[in-house]
Motif scaffolding. Structure first.
Motif, mmCIF file in Angstrom:
data_model
loop_
_atom_site.group_PDB
_atom_site.id
_atom_site.type_symbol
_atom_site.label_atom_id
_atom_site.label_comp_id
_atom_site.label_asym_id
_atom_site.label_seq_id
_atom_site.Cartn_x
_atom_site.Cartn_y
_atom_site.Cartn_z
ATOM 1 N N GLY A 1 -54.333 -23.852 -68.324
ATOM 2 C CA GLY A 1 -55.636 -23.231 -68.556
ATOM 3 C C GLY A 1 -55.644 -21.840 -67.529
ATOM 4 N N GLU A 2 -54.703 -21.837 -66.821
ATOM 5 C CA GLU A 2 -54.520 -20.193 -65.620
ATOM 6 C C GLU A 2 -54.154 -19.829 -66.588
ATOM 7 N N SER A 3 -53.952 -18.266 -65.648
ATOM 8 C CA SER A 3 -52.884 -17.107 -66.488
ATOM 9 C C SER A 3 -51.489 -17.385 -65.879
ATOM 10 N N ALA A 4 -50.841 -17.462 -66.362
ATOM 11 C CA ALA A 4 -49.152 -17.107 -65.618
ATOM 12 C C ALA A 4 -48.182 -16.050 -66.219
ATOM 13 N N HIS A 5 -47.414 -15.719 -65.771
ATOM 14 C CA HIS A 5 -46.588 -14.734 -65.349
ATOM 15 C C HIS A 5 -44.848 -15.048 -65.129
ATOM 16 N N LEU A 6 -44.299 -13.870 -65.110
ATOM 17 C CA LEU A 6 -42.632 -13.808 -64.526
ATOM 18 C C LEU A 6 -41.880 -12.555 -64.438
ATOM 19 N N ALA A 7 -41.745 -12.655 -63.177
ATOM 20 C CA ALA A 7 -41.607 -11.162 -62.418
ATOM 21 C C ALA A 7 -39.906 -11.689 -61.659
ATOM 22 N N VAL A 8 -39.797 -9.874 -61.891
ATOM 23 C CA VAL A 8 -38.194 -10.126 -61.124
ATOM 24 C C VAL A 8 -38.332 -9.463 -59.727
ATOM 25 N N LEU A 9 -36.740 -9.465 -58.957
ATOM 26 C CA LEU A 9 -36.724 -8.918 -57.278
ATOM 27 C C LEU A 9 -36.383 -7.728 -58.357
ATOM 28 N N HIS A 10 -36.787 -5.954 -57.542
ATOM 29 C CA HIS A 10 -36.701 -4.790 -58.002
ATOM 30 C C HIS A 10 -36.442 -4.689 -56.345
ATOM 31 N N GLY A 11 -35.720 -4.353 -55.405
ATOM 32 C CA GLY A 11 -36.044 -4.161 -54.260
ATOM 33 C C GLY A 11 -36.292 -4.940 -53.216
ATOM 34 N N ARG A 12 -36.991 -4.527 -52.756
ATOM 35 C CA ARG A 12 -38.650 -4.973 -51.537
ATOM 36 C C ARG A 12 -39.328 -5.498 -52.800
ATOM 37 N N ASP A 13 -39.278 -5.170 -54.126
ATOM 38 C CA ASP A 13 -41.006 -5.382 -54.918
ATOM 39 C C ASP A 13 -40.705 -6.778 -56.051
ATOM 40 N N LEU B 1 -56.082 -9.731 -63.426
ATOM 41 C CA LEU B 1 -55.555 -10.021 -62.370
ATOM 42 C C LEU B 1 -55.252 -7.878 -62.533
ATOM 43 N N VAL B 2 -54.854 -8.097 -61.130
ATOM 44 C CA VAL B 2 -53.119 -6.704 -60.846
ATOM 45 C C VAL B 2 -52.051 -6.432 -61.359
ATOM 46 N N THR B 3 -51.604 -8.365 -62.233
ATOM 47 C CA THR B 3 -50.440 -8.412 -62.463
ATOM 48 C C THR B 3 -50.588 -7.506 -63.868
ATOM 49 N N ASP B 4 -49.612 -7.142 -64.456
ATOM 50 C CA ASP B 4 -49.155 -6.930 -66.385
ATOM 51 C C ASP B 4 -48.060 -6.520 -65.943
ATOM 52 N N VAL B 5 -47.216 -6.010 -66.996
ATOM 53 C CA VAL B 5 -45.684 -6.391 -67.531
ATOM 54 C C VAL B 5 -45.757 -4.669 -67.172
ATOM 55 N N THR C 1 -46.278 -11.557 -52.740
ATOM 56 C CA THR C 1 -46.392 -12.716 -54.381
ATOM 57 C C THR C 1 -45.470 -13.544 -54.108
ATOM 58 N N ALA C 2 -46.233 -14.700 -54.556
ATOM 59 C CA ALA C 2 -45.577 -15.978 -54.621
ATOM 60 C C ALA C 2 -44.593 -15.720 -54.885
ATOM 61 N N SER C 3 -44.687 -14.892 -56.592
ATOM 62 C CA SER C 3 -42.840 -15.132 -57.297
ATOM 63 C C SER C 3 -42.479 -13.884 -56.551
ATOM 64 N N GLY C 4 -42.911 -13.423 -55.403
ATOM 65 C CA GLY C 4 -41.017 -12.610 -54.616
ATOM 66 C C GLY C 4 -40.953 -13.910 -53.993
ATOM 67 N N ARG C 5 -41.455 -14.514 -53.150
ATOM 68 C CA ARG C 5 -41.478 -15.392 -52.080
ATOM 69 C C ARG C 5 -40.636 -16.463 -52.700
ATOM 70 N N ALA C 6 -40.871 -16.448 -54.037
ATOM 71 C CA ALA C 6 -40.009 -18.023 -54.738
ATOM 72 C C ALA C 6 -38.352 -17.023 -55.129
ATOM 73 N N ILE C 7 -37.962 -16.120 -55.345
ATOM 74 C CA ILE C 7 -37.416 -15.933 -54.994
ATOM 75 C C ILE C 7 -36.886 -15.376 -53.896
ATOM 76 N N GLY D 1 -55.042 -15.095 -51.296
ATOM 77 C CA GLY D 1 -55.943 -13.574 -51.097
ATOM 78 C C GLY D 1 -54.815 -12.614 -51.141
ATOM 79 N N GLU D 2 -53.635 -12.722 -50.573
ATOM 80 C CA GLU D 2 -52.587 -11.710 -49.952
ATOM 81 C C GLU D 2 -52.385 -10.716 -50.813
ATOM 82 N N VAL D 3 -52.444 -10.852 -52.088
ATOM 83 C CA VAL D 3 -51.993 -9.848 -53.563
ATOM 84 C C VAL D 3 -53.600 -9.315 -53.419
ATOM 85 N N THR D 4 -54.803 -9.788 -54.139
ATOM 86 C CA THR D 4 -56.337 -10.171 -54.673
ATOM 87 C C THR D 4 -56.844 -11.188 -53.994
ATOM 88 N N PRO D 5 -58.067 -10.476 -52.657
ATOM 89 C CA PRO D 5 -59.079 -11.644 -52.343
ATOM 90 C C PRO D 5 -59.811 -12.787 -53.556
#
Length: 250
Positions: free
Chosen positions: A97-109, A124-128, A137-143, A193-197
């Motif tokens: 019931g929450e927004s989900a996304h997939l991200a890949v590493l691109h340099g330091r982003d 959310l500020v995230t989008d394709v 980001t949690a995604s970046g930290r996981a990678i 809160g580190e990406v969006t408070p």
């Protein structure tokens, strides 16, 4: 025609470095790639200048550089990964019931390549196509937690490599090492809160057949009402990993 052997040697070195868990000394590269030591040195220096290889001077070792990460993540960003992951990420949003996304590493982003918005949830500020600092980001930290430590050190060599959004998150290599160690021990990454408070996320890495993290699956939710989603995020990451031919560690 004279350029073909040089290109072959370059690709051979890149393939060898990509197969190693840590940066390696010049002598080992020359031996593995069947190159004279002097030729290997000059080839590596050229690759360092172009950003495909990083030289860790104190250790006298060479590892993959930012440009190599960009090439690898470029493959991951293309349609095969998106097609494999899209339904799984959509199902994750439905189950939690929450927004989900997939991200890949691109340099330091991280670059977001799949986005599934849950009805009635906060914007959310995230989008394709959106890029955000990986260390926030949690995604970046996981990678990052799944990368060899010398590769993380090459990405974040000093405090100047860290950008800031809201005054939170690691701001030094030491702080990042501590955070990633906690992530590895926990089994999933978080941010609050580190990406969006007011918003927090949980993420788990997707890995390929070499055990290399190629993407991060995440769920984002209001910090004031945290759901229990880590098991569902892990389940989705493992599903995508299997579909990519990666090995899931039970």
């Amino acid at each position: 025609m004279s350029q073909v052997p040089a290109a072959t040697r370059t690709l051979r070195v890149l393939r060898f470095l990509a197969s190693q868990p840590d940066p390696v000394p010049l002598e080992r590269i020359a031996q593995a790639c069947d190159l004279p030591r002097s030729s290997a040195y000059h080839l590596l220096r050229a690759m360092v200048d172009e950003g495909f290889v990083t030289h860790l001077g104190e250790e006298r070792r060479f590892g993959l550089g930012l440009a190599a990460f960009e090439v690898g993540s470029g493959y991951s960003r293309q349609a095969p990964l998106q097609r494999i992951a899209r339904r799984a990420v959509a199902a994750l949003a439905d189950r939690t019931g929450e927004s989900a996304h997939l991200a890949v590493l691109h340099g330091r982003d991280v670059l977001y390549v799949v986005e599934e918005r849950a009805p009635g949830r906060p914007p959310l500020v995230t989008d394709v196509g959106v890029r955000l600092p990986a260390h926030l980001t949690a995604s970046g930290r996981a990678i990052l937690a799944g990368l060899p430590r010398p590769q993380v050190r090459a990405l974040y060599p000093d405090a100047a490599a860290f950008t800031d959004r809201h005054g939170a998150g690691p701001q030094s290599p030491g702080a990042l090492r501590t955070l990633l160690a906690e992530t590895r021990q926990r089994g999933w990454a978080t941010e609050d809160g580190e990406v969006t408070p007011g918003l927090a996320s949980v993420a788990v890495a997707v890995v390929d057949h070499n055990g290399h993290p190629v993407a991060g699956v995440a769920v984002t939710y209001p910090s004031t009402d945290p759901p229990s989603v880590s098991a569902e995020v892990r389940r989705t990451a493992e599903l995508i990993t299997r579909r990519l031919g990666g090995l899931v560690v039970e």
